[in-house]
Design a protein around this motif. Structure first.
Motif, PDB file in Angstrom:
ATOM      1  N   THR A  85       0.792  -1.230   0.039  1.00  0.00           N
ATOM      2  CA  THR A  85       0.003   0.163  -0.111  1.00  0.00           C
ATOM      3  C   THR A  85       0.954   1.088  -0.102  1.00  0.00           C
ATOM      4  OG1 THR A  85      -1.700  -1.126   1.033  1.00  0.00           O
ATOM      5  CG2 THR A  85      -1.952   1.227   1.202  1.00  0.00           C
ATOM      6  N   ARG A 134       1.063   4.008  -3.209  1.00  0.00           N
ATOM      7  CA  ARG A 134       0.716   5.391  -2.925  1.00  0.00           C
ATOM      8  C   ARG A 134       1.710   6.127  -3.327  1.00  0.00           C
ATOM      9  NH1 ARG A 134      -2.645   4.533   2.893  1.00  0.00           N
ATOM     10  NH2 ARG A 134      -4.379   3.771   1.888  1.00  0.00           N
ATOM     11  N   HIS A 135       2.941   5.696  -3.034  1.00  0.00           N
ATOM     12  CA  HIS A 135       4.155   6.402  -3.558  1.00  0.00           C
ATOM     13  C   HIS A 135       3.982   6.555  -4.816  1.00  0.00           C
ATOM     14  CE1 HIS A 135       8.381   8.045  -3.025  1.00  0.00           C
ATOM     15  NE2 HIS A 135       8.445   7.465  -4.049  1.00  0.00           N
ATOM     16  N   LEU A 166       1.701   6.400  -7.104  1.00  0.00           N
ATOM     17  CA  LEU A 166       0.563   7.220  -7.537  1.00  0.00           C
ATOM     18  C   LEU A 166       0.824   8.806  -7.186  1.00  0.00           C
ATOM     19  CD1 LEU A 166      -2.186   4.910  -6.740  1.00  0.00           C
ATOM     20  CD2 LEU A 166      -1.556   5.498  -8.780  1.00  0.00           C
ATOM     21  N   ASP A 167       1.440   9.049  -6.309  1.00  0.00           N
ATOM     22  CA  ASP A 167       1.904  10.213  -5.937  1.00  0.00           C
ATOM     23  C   ASP A 167       2.791  10.809  -7.043  1.00  0.00           C
ATOM     24  OD1 ASP A 167       0.117  10.434  -3.699  1.00  0.00           O
ATOM     25  OD2 ASP A 167       1.736  10.253  -2.345  1.00  0.00           O
ATOM     26  N   ASN A 221      -7.691   0.853  -3.858  1.00  0.00           N
ATOM     27  CA  ASN A 221      -7.103   2.382  -4.244  1.00  0.00           C
ATOM     28  C   ASN A 221      -7.583   2.860  -5.544  1.00  0.00           C
ATOM     29  OD1 ASN A 221      -4.877   2.895  -2.205  1.00  0.00           O
ATOM     30  ND2 ASN A 221      -4.966   0.746  -2.496  1.00  0.00           N
TER      31      ASN A 221
END
Length: 162
Positions: A100, A104-105, A107-108, A138
């Motif tokens: 996760t 998220r990294h 996607l950022d 997500n």
């Protein structure tokens, strides 16, 4: 604390994890349905590769590949698309939220680079169920094949509009 940083896919511990990933993919899916990349392919200029580490210990990895035109048609110059590649968590780190954090990294990073969409391919077998659940949680939804992929009963294609 877990840190995610750009890394070299050819680095010793990373290369071992990627080779383990490839071996699992070939053990789980027919060869023609394995789309995982080896360390040299992950070093391509179109790919950014990261690892997650805690106190220097490798916990996982992931990559973002820039796609020129995901559906084979010319895209508007301002519309950038990417593909998530080689998401993998070490056996000892599973269940700790590393995937996760890595997702998220990635996607950022894609948002920072003004990507419009992110795509991925994963397997249909039960082995891949945790990955599919992660992506759905997500915001990813199923989509048609993109890039050079074709319909394959062993593949699920997903996208996220950013």
């Amino acid at each position: 604390m877990i840190h995610i940083d750009q890394d070299d896919p050819a680095r010793g511990d990373v290369s071992r994890l990627l080779n383990e990933h490839l071996a699992d993919m070939f053990a789980t899916s027919p060869a023609e349905s394995v789309h995982a990349l080896d360390p040299s392919a992950l070093s391509a200029p179109s790919i950014t590769f990261w690892t997650a580490r805690e106190d220097g210990e490798l916990l996982g990895c992931g990559a973002l590949k820039v796609l020129d035109s995901p559906h084979g048609a010319a895209t508007h110059a301002s519309k950038k698309h990417g593909e998530i590649k080689s998401m993998r968590t070490t056996a000892g780190a599973r269940g700790r939220g590393v995937a996760t954090l890595m997702l998220r990294h990635i996607l950022d990073a894609a948002r920072t680079r003004d990507f419009e969409r992110i795509y991925l391919e994963t397997g249909t077998e039960d082995y891949f169920a945790p990955a599919r659940r992660l992506y759905v949680r997500n915001g990813f939804t199923e989509c048609p094949p993109f890039g050079g992929y074709t319909l394959d009963p062993n593949s699920v294609f997903m996208e996220l509009r950013l």
